[in-house]
Scaffold this motif. Structure first.
Motif, PDB file in Angstrom:
ATOM      1  N   GLU A 139       0.826  -1.207   0.000  1.00  0.00           N
ATOM      2  CA  GLU A 139       0.000   0.000   0.000  1.00  0.00           C
ATOM      3  C   GLU A 139       0.860   1.256   0.000  1.00  0.00           C
ATOM      4  O   GLU A 139       0.607   2.210  -0.750  1.00  0.00           O
ATOM      5  CB  GLU A 139      -0.929  -0.006   1.214  1.00  0.00           C
ATOM      6  N   SER A 141       2.533   1.843  -3.363  1.00  0.00           N
ATOM      7  CA  SER A 141       1.641   2.179  -4.476  1.00  0.00           C
ATOM      8  C   SER A 141       0.878   3.483  -4.276  1.00  0.00           C
ATOM      9  O   SER A 141       0.285   3.996  -5.225  1.00  0.00           O
ATOM     10  CB  SER A 141       0.631   1.047  -4.697  1.00  0.00           C
ATOM     11  N   CYS A 142       0.881   4.031  -3.059  1.00  0.00           N
ATOM     12  CA  CYS A 142       0.115   5.250  -2.783  1.00  0.00           C
ATOM     13  C   CYS A 142       0.985   6.482  -2.594  1.00  0.00           C
ATOM     14  O   CYS A 142       0.468   7.584  -2.414  1.00  0.00           O
ATOM     15  CB  CYS A 142      -0.751   5.057  -1.538  1.00  0.00           C
ATOM     16  N   TYR A 170      -5.946  12.415   2.553  1.00  0.00           N
ATOM     17  CA  TYR A 170      -5.674  11.864   1.232  1.00  0.00           C
ATOM     18  C   TYR A 170      -4.215  11.465   1.044  1.00  0.00           C
ATOM     19  O   TYR A 170      -3.737  11.353  -0.079  1.00  0.00           O
ATOM     20  CB  TYR A 170      -6.121  12.867   0.162  1.00  0.00           C
ATOM     21  N   LYS A 171      -3.524  11.252   2.151  1.00  0.00           N
ATOM     22  CA  LYS A 171      -2.174  10.725   2.108  1.00  0.00           C
ATOM     23  C   LYS A 171      -2.168   9.327   2.704  1.00  0.00           C
ATOM     24  O   LYS A 171      -2.945   9.018   3.603  1.00  0.00           O
ATOM     25  CB  LYS A 171      -1.218  11.638   2.887  1.00  0.00           C
ATOM     26  N   ALA A 172      -1.290   8.484   2.190  1.00  0.00           N
ATOM     27  CA  ALA A 172      -1.195   7.119   2.708  1.00  0.00           C
ATOM     28  C   ALA A 172      -0.577   7.128   4.106  1.00  0.00           C
ATOM     29  O   ALA A 172       0.357   7.892   4.375  1.00  0.00           O
ATOM     30  CB  ALA A 172      -0.340   6.275   1.766  1.00  0.00           C
ATOM     31  N   THR A 177      -9.873  -0.137  -7.504  1.00  0.00           N
ATOM     32  CA  THR A 177      -8.521  -0.353  -6.991  1.00  0.00           C
ATOM     33  C   THR A 177      -7.855  -1.582  -7.588  1.00  0.00           C
ATOM     34  O   THR A 177      -6.655  -1.782  -7.407  1.00  0.00           O
ATOM     35  CB  THR A 177      -8.533  -0.467  -5.452  1.00  0.00           C
ATOM     36  N   ARG A 206      -2.887   1.823 -10.121  1.00  0.00           N
ATOM     37  CA  ARG A 206      -2.187   2.256  -8.920  1.00  0.00           C
ATOM     38  C   ARG A 206      -3.071   3.223  -8.126  1.00  0.00           C
ATOM     39  O   ARG A 206      -3.528   4.241  -8.665  1.00  0.00           O
ATOM     40  CB  ARG A 206      -0.885   2.949  -9.335  1.00  0.00           C
ATOM     41  N   PRO A 207      -3.324   2.938  -6.857  1.00  0.00           N
ATOM     42  CA  PRO A 207      -4.258   3.766  -6.079  1.00  0.00           C
ATOM     43  C   PRO A 207      -3.765   5.183  -5.795  1.00  0.00           C
ATOM     44  O   PRO A 207      -4.541   6.024  -5.349  1.00  0.00           O
ATOM     45  CB  PRO A 207      -4.436   2.975  -4.785  1.00  0.00           C
ATOM     46  N   GLN A 208      -2.490   5.454  -6.055  1.00  0.00           N
ATOM     47  CA  GLN A 208      -1.963   6.813  -5.898  1.00  0.00           C
ATOM     48  C   GLN A 208      -2.827   7.816  -6.665  1.00  0.00           C
ATOM     49  O   GLN A 208      -3.139   8.897  -6.160  1.00  0.00           O
ATOM     50  CB  GLN A 208      -0.528   6.866  -6.412  1.00  0.00           C
ATOM     51  N   LEU A 240      -6.172   8.527  -4.866  1.00  0.00           N
ATOM     52  CA  LEU A 240      -5.964   9.408  -3.712  1.00  0.00           C
ATOM     53  C   LEU A 240      -5.807  10.864  -4.155  1.00  0.00           C
ATOM     54  O   LEU A 240      -6.448  11.769  -3.613  1.00  0.00           O
ATOM     55  CB  LEU A 240      -4.696   8.976  -2.960  1.00  0.00           C
ATOM     56  N   PHE A 265     -10.617   7.302  -1.348  1.00  0.00           N
ATOM     57  CA  PHE A 265     -10.608   6.947  -2.768  1.00  0.00           C
ATOM     58  C   PHE A 265     -11.903   7.362  -3.472  1.00  0.00           C
ATOM     59  O   PHE A 265     -11.926   7.566  -4.682  1.00  0.00           O
ATOM     60  CB  PHE A 265     -10.462   5.424  -2.952  1.00  0.00           C
TER      61      PHE A 265
END
Length: 623
Positions: A181, A184-185, A203-205, A258, A262-264, A267, A408
Motif C-alpha cells: 500500500e 503504491s500510494c 488523502y495521504k497514505a 482499486t 495504482r491507487p496513488q 488518492l 478513494f
C-alpha cells in the motif's frame, strides 16, 4: 501559472473538450428534502400466491400508458414454503449448521487458524470436500464460470438473477499488505520530499492503515503490485462479464477500481475534487450564499468575475474566456454543476491534479512533479475502465462499480460518472454505488441525479449501507479529520430510506433512473414495496431491483423473485483455497448478523419441521 490563465490555456488548446469531465457531485453539502408530491398508485402482478391484491384506479406517469387498474403488492416474508422451495432438506440443514457456527465467537475469531489446521490434518482433497459441504457451499457458487451455471440456472427458475463476483484475493500478511500500500500510494515526488507538498492528511497514505482489510467485513480488497497484475485483473473482470452475459439475458457484474490501477491516482484525484469543491464554497461564502442548499447556490457571474479579478488570479479577458467557454454563465449565474465542468482533460492527465490555492490565488500542481511512468499508469487505469465498460455493453451486462474507502471514493464516483455519461445514453449499463452510512450520501445522490437530468442519460445506482465503517472511524480519529460516518445505525437507516425515496421519485418522474436496493434489512425492503405501491411503480418495468448475498436472506430474495420483482444474488466464485479470505470475512459478518437476529434460523427450522411432518423428508426442488 494563475488559475484563469491555466484554464484559458486549456480552452485555447481544445475548447471543444471543456466540460468533458465533471466533478462528482458526491462532494456537495445539502439538507434539501424532496418536495415532490406523491399520488397513491400500485402495480399489477398476476399469478403469484404471495400477492394480496387491492384494486386502485390511477393514471400512470408513463407517456405511453393511459388509465389502468393496478394492484397493490404485499409479499409474505413469513411464508417459508415459498422462501425455501428452491432448497432441498440437506441445503436447509447446511444453512442451519453454518449460521449456528457463525455465532460461536471462538470459531469465528480463530477461523483461519482452524481452517489451516483442518487442511493439515485432513489433506487438501478432504479439506475441499468439507468446505464445499459447509461454508464454501453456503456462500460460494463454484470454482469457475462453468461450475457456477447449475446454481445460477436453478435460482433463475425461481425468479432470482445473479451479480457475478470473482472473489479471489491474495492471502497477504499484514506487513506485506502495508508495504504494498505504501509503495503504491506514495508518488516519487513525495518520496523525495515528503514534507514539501501541501497535501491534506486524509488523502495521504498512512502505514498504520496500510492494510485496508482491517475493519472491513464483506468487501474484497486489492493491493497494487504492478501494471501486469492490473491487466490480469482486468482480464478476470472481462471473463466475469462474459460469463454473466452467457448465463442470463439481464445479468450484472461487479468491479472494483482499486483492482485496475495504482491507487496513488485515486488518492490524488480525490483530493483535487474536494479542493475544487472547497473553492466553490469559498466563492459562495463571498456572495453570502454559504447557508443555502447546494443546488440553490448560484454564483452571480459579475460578482464572480470581480472576486477572481480582486484575487489577482488573472486578467479579466482570461476570466471571461474561462467562465463563458462551453456556454457557461449564459443565465448570469453559475451553480456547482457548471463549476464542476471547469476541470478539463485537454492536456496531460497530471494537469487534472491542479488545485486552487486560496492564499495565493493561483492554480498549483498538487505535487511538484510526475514521472513519465506515473503519467502512463494513470492513463492505463482509465483505459482499463473503458475496456470493461465496452465489454459490458457488448455482452448485454450491467456493470456495478463497487464503493470503496472515502479517501478513494471522490475519484471513483467521478470516473464512474464519466462512464455513465458515455455508456448510459440508451439504457443503464453503468451503476454507481452509494454508501448510506456516510453523512454526505444524500448529497451524492441528489447531485448525480440532477446531472443525469441535465444531460439526459440513464441514472444507475446501487444503495448499500456500507462496508468500511470501523476502519473509516478509526482512521479519522487517529489521523485527525472529521468522521465521515453517520453517528448511529438509526441515522444510517434514515439516510438509506431518504436516498431510496428520492431515487424512487426520480424513477416515477422520468423512468430513466434505475436502482438496486442492496440490503438484508427486511424493513427496508417493505419500505421500498410500500413506496412502489404509492407511486405505481410496477416490478415488470425493471427499474427497481433488489440484491442480497448468496447464502443469506433467502426468505427475502425468493418471495420477491417469485412475485415478479427483479431480484439478484451477489454470486461469488473461485477456487476453494483462493476464496478463503472471502469466507473468513463472511463468517465474521454472519456472527453479527445471526446474533442480532434469530429470524432466519427460526424460519429455516419452521420449514424443515413442516416438511418432515408433512412427509417431505426427501424433498427435491422442481424446476
Amino acid at each position: 501559472m494563475s488559475y484563469a490563465r491555466f484554464a484559458g490555456t486549456l480552452l485555447r488548446a481544445n475548447p471543444g473538450n471543456v466540460g468533458k469531465i465533471r466533478v462528482s457531485p458526491g462532494r456537495c453539502r445539502s439538507t434539501a428534502a424532496s418536495t415532490k408530491s406523491q399520488e397513491e398508485k400500485g402495480p399489477r402482478i398476476d399469478g403469484c400466491t404471495v400477492v394480496e391484491a387491492v384494486p386502485v384506479e390511477l393514471i400512470s406517469h408513463s407517456k405511453h400508458v393511459g388509465k389502468t387498474r393496478l394492484e397493490k403488492i404485499h409479499i409474505d416474508f413469513d411464508n417459508t414454503e415459498e422462501a425455501y422451495k428452491s432448497k432441498d432438506n440437506i441445503e436447509l440443514l447446511r444453512s442451519l449448521l453454518v449460521f449456528k457456527l457463525c455465532t460461536i465467537d471462538f470459531l469465528v475469531d480463530k477461523n483461519k487458524e482452524l481452517m489451516n489446521l483442518t487442511k493439515k490434518v485432513l489433506g487438501q482433497w478432504m479439506f475441499e470436500k468439507l468446505m464445499k459441504m459447509t461454508f464454501y457451499g453456503q456462500f460460494v457458487a463454484g470454482e469457475d464460470h462453468n461450475s457456477i451455471k447449475p446454481l445460477i440456472q436453478k435460482n433463475q427458475a425461481f425468479g432470482v438473477g445473479a451479480v457475478l463476483d470473482y472473489s479471489v484475493e491474495e492471502d497477504l500478511t499484514q506487513e506485506e499488505a502495508e508495504k504494498k500500500e505504501m509503495d503504491s500510494c506514495v508518488s516519487e515526488a513525495e518520496k523525495g520530499s515528503p514534507d514539501a507538498d501541501h497535501r491534506e492528511k486524509k488523502y495521504k497514505a498512512h502505514r498504520h492503515f496500510g492494510d485496508r482489510r482491517g475493519g472491513v467485513i464483506s468487501a474484497r480488497t486489492y493491493f497494487y503490485a504492478d501494471e501486469s497484475k492490473c491487466d490480469h485483473q482486468m482480464e478476470t473482470f472481462i471473463n466475469c462479464i462474459r460469463a454473466s452475459g452467457g448465463a442470463s439475458a439481464d445479468g450484472f457484474s461487479a468491479i472494483k477500481m482499486t483492482a485496475l490501477g495504482r491507487p496513488q491516482f485515486l488518492l490524488q484525484f480525490s483530493e483535487v475534487l474536494v479542493k475544487w469543491r472547497q473553492f466553490f464554497n469559498f466563492l459562495a461564502a463571498q456572495q453570502g450564499k454559504s447557508d443555502m442548499m447546494v443546488l440553490e447556490q448560484k454564483l452571480e457571474l459579475e460578482q464572480l468575475k470581480d472576486s477572481l479579478s480582486k484575487m489577482d488570479i488573472g486578467a479579466m479577458d482570461d476570466i471571461e474566456s474561462w467562465i463563458t467557454g462551453e456556454k457557461l454563465g449564459l443565465s448570469g449565474t453559475i451553480d456547482l454543476l457548471d463549476w464542476n465542468s471547469l476541470i478539463n482533460d485537454t492536456t496531460k492527465i497530471s494537469n487534472l491534479l491542479m488545485v486552487p490555492n486560496l492564499q495565493t490565488g493561483h492554480l498549483e500542481p498538487l505535487l511538484d512533479m510526475f514521472t513519465a511512468e506515473e503519467e502512463s499508469q494513470m492513463k492505463r487505469m482509465l483505459q482499463r475502465m473503458d475496456v470493461l465498460a465496452k465489454h459490458a455493453m457488448e455482452n448485454g451486462v450491467r456493470l456495478m462499480v463497487d464503493a470503496e474507502q472515502t479517501y478513494f471514493q471522490p475519484a471513483i464516483s467521478r470516473l464512474t460518472l464519466e462512464m455513465q455519461r458515455k455508456f448510459n445514453r440508451e439504457k443503464p449499463i453503468i451503476f454507481n454505488t452509494y454508501q448510506c452510512y456516510l453523512k454526505e450520501a444524500y448529497e451524492n445522490v441528489t447531485m448525480d441525479v440532477e446531472l443525469s437530468r441535465r444531460e439526459g442519460w440513464y441514472f444507475g445506482a446501487k444503495l448499500v449501507r456500507g462496508a468500511y465503517m470501523y476502519q473509516e472511524r478509526d482512521r479519522a480519529k487517529e489521523i485527525g479529520y472529521e468522521d465521515p460516518i453517520n453517528p448511529d445505525y438509526e441515522a444510517t437507516n434514515r439516510m438509506y430510506h431518504r436516498c431510496l425515496e428520492y431515487i424512487l421519485e426520480e424513477v416515477d418522474h422520468s423512468r430513466k433512473a434505475n436502482i438496486m436496493v442492496a440490503t438484508h434489512n427486511e424493513d427496508t425492503v417493505k419500505f421500498t414495496l410500500e413506496k412502489m405501491n404509492e407511486m405505481g411503480l410496477s416490478p415488470s418495468e425493471n427499474k427497481v431491483y433488489f440484491g442480497q448475498l448468496l447464502g443469506m436472506c433467502d426468505q427475502i430474495s425468493f418471495p420477491l423473485g417469485q412475485a415478479g420483482f427483479p431480484v439478484y444474488k451477489y454470486v461469488p466464485y473461485g477456487p476453494v483455497n483462493e476464496v478463503i479470505p472471502y469466507l473468513s470475512r463472511r463468517a465474521q459478518e454472519n456472527r453479527g448478523f445471526m446474533k442480532g437476529s434469530q429470524r432466519e434460523r427460526s424460519l429455516l427450522w419452521t420449514e424443515l419441521k413442516r416438511r418432515v411432518l408433512g412427509g417431505q423428508v426427501f424433498y427435491k426442488p422442481v424446476y
